[in-house]
Design an enzyme around this catalytic site. Structure first.
Site, mmCIF file in Angstrom:
data_model
loop_
_atom_site.group_PDB
_atom_site.id
_atom_site.type_symbol
_atom_site.label_atom_id
_atom_site.label_comp_id
_atom_site.label_asym_id
_atom_site.label_seq_id
_atom_site.Cartn_x
_atom_site.Cartn_y
_atom_site.Cartn_z
ATOM 1 N N ASP A 35 30.483 15.222 38.815
ATOM 2 C CA ASP A 35 29.200 15.910 38.940
ATOM 3 C C ASP A 35 29.186 16.971 37.857
ATOM 4 O O ASP A 35 29.872 17.994 37.961
ATOM 5 C CB ASP A 35 29.099 16.549 40.331
ATOM 6 C CG ASP A 35 27.889 17.461 40.464
ATOM 7 O OD1 ASP A 35 27.069 17.523 39.520
ATOM 8 O OD2 ASP A 35 27.766 18.117 41.512
ATOM 9 N N LYS A 96 23.956 22.857 29.995
ATOM 10 C CA LYS A 96 23.242 21.648 30.420
ATOM 11 C C LYS A 96 21.741 21.780 30.123
ATOM 12 O O LYS A 96 21.039 20.795 29.974
ATOM 13 C CB LYS A 96 23.488 21.430 31.912
ATOM 14 C CG LYS A 96 23.027 20.092 32.434
ATOM 15 C CD LYS A 96 23.468 19.902 33.879
ATOM 16 C CE LYS A 96 22.805 18.720 34.543
ATOM 17 N NZ LYS A 96 23.205 18.613 35.954
ATOM 18 N N GLU A 201 21.232 11.818 39.460
ATOM 19 C CA GLU A 201 21.629 12.600 40.643
ATOM 20 C C GLU A 201 21.018 12.093 41.962
ATOM 21 O O GLU A 201 21.729 12.029 42.967
ATOM 22 C CB GLU A 201 21.320 14.088 40.425
ATOM 23 C CG GLU A 201 22.330 14.736 39.494
ATOM 24 C CD GLU A 201 21.860 16.043 38.881
ATOM 25 O OE1 GLU A 201 20.790 16.542 39.278
ATOM 26 O OE2 GLU A 201 22.551 16.552 37.972
ATOM 27 N N ASP A 225 16.621 16.639 47.602
ATOM 28 C CA ASP A 225 17.770 17.446 47.166
ATOM 29 C C ASP A 225 17.346 18.904 47.096
ATOM 30 O O ASP A 225 16.523 19.284 46.273
ATOM 31 C CB ASP A 225 18.232 16.935 45.798
ATOM 32 C CG ASP A 225 19.434 17.714 45.262
ATOM 33 O OD1 ASP A 225 19.841 18.711 45.893
ATOM 34 O OD2 ASP A 225 19.948 17.335 44.193
#
Ligand SMILES: *[C@@H]1O[C@H](CO)[C@@H](O)[C@H](O)[C@H]1NC(C)=O
Ligand SMILES: *[C@@H]1O[C@H](CO)[C@@H](O)[C@H](O)[C@H]1NC(C)=O
Length: 336
Positions: A35, A96, A201, A225
Site C-alpha cells: 500500500d 504521491k 485502491e 473508503d
C-alpha cells in the site's frame, strides 16, 4: 558401474535438478503487496493461508512515506518524520501528490505553497531540490523519492521472508492517470521491483474478503473508503477476475458530514446508471457505525455490507491477496 546404473544415476540426477529448479521457482515467486500511501505505506505477504502485514524495524505496521537528508544520513520512514521539525527543508513527504504530474498542475502548485521543502521546475516536471547528506544541492524526481520509500518496504519484506523480492502488487488511487501509473511503475523498477502489477485502491477491500465462485457470474459492487479523511465511493462490475469501473465519486480535503457523504454516494449511484437493487455487495473501509447505518437504510437493508476489520491495512492486505492469486496464475486482470 554398469551402463544401466549410469543411466539410472543420470536420470536420478536430472530428476533431482528439475525438482530443485521447480522448488527454486516456487521460492522466488512470492509477490508482496504494497500500500503506497500518501502519508504512510504498508507491506504484506500472503503466507500460510493468511496475510501477514510485516512490521518495520520500529515494530509498526505502517511506515511514514517520508524521506529526509541530514548532514550524515538519508533517513526513510519514522526516523525521517521524527526529525522533521528540526530539519524542515530537507524533509520530504506527500510526493504521491507530485508523481506523474506536470509542474503547472494545480495539485503541484497547491502543494508547493504548503510544504517546507523546495519544488523546482525541470523540463516542465516538478523536482525536489534538497541539500543531500554530503552537503550538496541535489534534485530528485518524485519517482526517485518514491523509489526510496518502496525500497524500504521491499527490504522490510525481504528481512521477514529471508530472501530477495522482485515481484509486487502496488496500490494506486483509482483516479491516477496513465502518466501517474507509469511513473509509479518506474519508481518500482528503480526500487528493484521489476515485475509489478498495480491495483487500484477500491479493489483492495474486495480482495481482502477473498474470492468466491458465485462471483464468476458478474456482480456489481460498491466500495466506500473513508480512511484518513478520504471519501471515495466507487462502483465496479466484477466478473471472472476482470473489473470494470462504472462510477467513482470523491470528496477530498474537507471535514466530512453525513449529508456530504450521502451526496457522494448518490452521485456515484447516478453516474453508474444502476438501480439500488442492482448492487450485489457493499464494501466499507473506515466507516463509523453511523455511516454503516446510513448505507444500510439507503439500500433498505437489502444488500450485504462487508466491513474491514483493520481499515489501515486493508489496501496492503488486498494487494497481498491479489499477489498470491497472480503468483498462482489465477488469471486476474486487475487493471481492466
Ligand atoms: C533550510 O533551513 C535552514 C534553517 O533551518 C536554512 O539555514 C537554510 O538556508 C535553508 N535552506 C534552503 C535551501 O532554503
Ligand atoms: C511476474 O509475476 C507474475 C506473478 O506475480 C508471474 O506470473 C510472471 O511469470 C512474472 N513474470 C516474469 C517475467 O517474471
Amino acid at each position: 558401474m554398469g551402463r544401466s546404473s549410469v543411466i539410472l544415476a543420470i536420470v536420478f540426477l536430472i530428476g533431482f535438478c528439475l525438482s530443485a529448479i521447480s522448488m527454486a521457482t516456487q521460492e522466488d515467486k512470492t509477490t508482496i503487496g504494497i500500500d503506497l500511501g500518501t502519508s504512510s505505506s504498508c507491506v504484506g505477504v500472503y503466507t500460510n493461508d493468511h496475510v501477514e502485514i510485516i512490521p518495520n524495524e520500529q515494530g509498526n505496521r505502517c511506515t511514514p512515506s517520508w524521506v529526509a537528508f541530514t548532514d550524515s544520513d538519508r533517513l526513510i520512514g519514522e526516523p525521517a518524520k521524527n526529525q522533521a521539525s528540526l530539519n524542515a527543508n530537507r524533509t520530504i513527504f506527500h510526493v504521491k501528490k507530485l508523481i506523474g504530474r506536470k509542474f503547472e498542475d494545480q495539485e503541484v502548485q497547491t502543494l508547493m505553497k504548503v510544504v517546507p521543502y523546495k519544488i523546482v521546475n525541470k523540463d516542465g516536471n516538478p523536482y525536489i531540490q534538497v541539500e543531500n547528506q554530503y552537503g550538496e544541492t541535489e534534485v530528485f524526481s518524485p519517482g526517485e523519492i518514491t523509489a526510496m520509500i518502496l525500497t524500504k518496504m521491499k527490504e522490510t519484506a525481504e528481512a521477514f521472508l529471508g530472501r530477495r523480492v522482485t515481484e509486487a502488487v502496488v496500490s494506486v488511487p483509482s483516479y491516477f492517470s496513465n502518466e501517474q501509473r507509469q511513473a509509479t511503475k518506474d519508481a518500482c523498477f528503480i526500487a528493484g521491483l521489476t515485475n509489478v502489477s498495480l491495483i487500484r485502491e477500491p479493489m483492495a477491500p474486495y480482495f481482502e474478503h477473498g474470492l468466491h465462485e458465485e462471483e464468476d457470474d458478474g456482480r456489481n459492487i460498491l466500495v466506500i473508503d473513508l480512511v484518513d479523511g478520504k471519501c471515495d465511493v466507487t462502483i465496479l462490475f466484477v466478473e471472472s477476475g476482470t473489473f470494470e469501473y462504472l462510477a467513482t465519486a470523491r470528496l477530498g480535503g474537507m471535514e466530512l458530514n453525513n449529508d456530504l457523504f450521502m451526496g457522494v454516494m448518490k452521485k456515484a449511484m447516478k453516474d453508474s446508471g444502476l438501480k439500488k437493487h442492482q448492487i450485489n455487495e457493499i464494501f466499507l473501509v473506515g466507516a463509523s457505525t453511523e455511516v454503516q447505518q446510513l448505507v444500510r437504510d439507503y439500500f433498505n437493508g437489502k444488500v450485504e455490507l462487508k466491513t474491514s476489520v483493520n481499515p489501515d491495512v486493508t489496501v496492503a492486505t488486498g494487494a497481498a491477496i491479489l499477489g498470491d492469486y497472480l503468483t498462482k496464475g489465477a488469471g486476474m486482470r486487475p487493471m481492466c
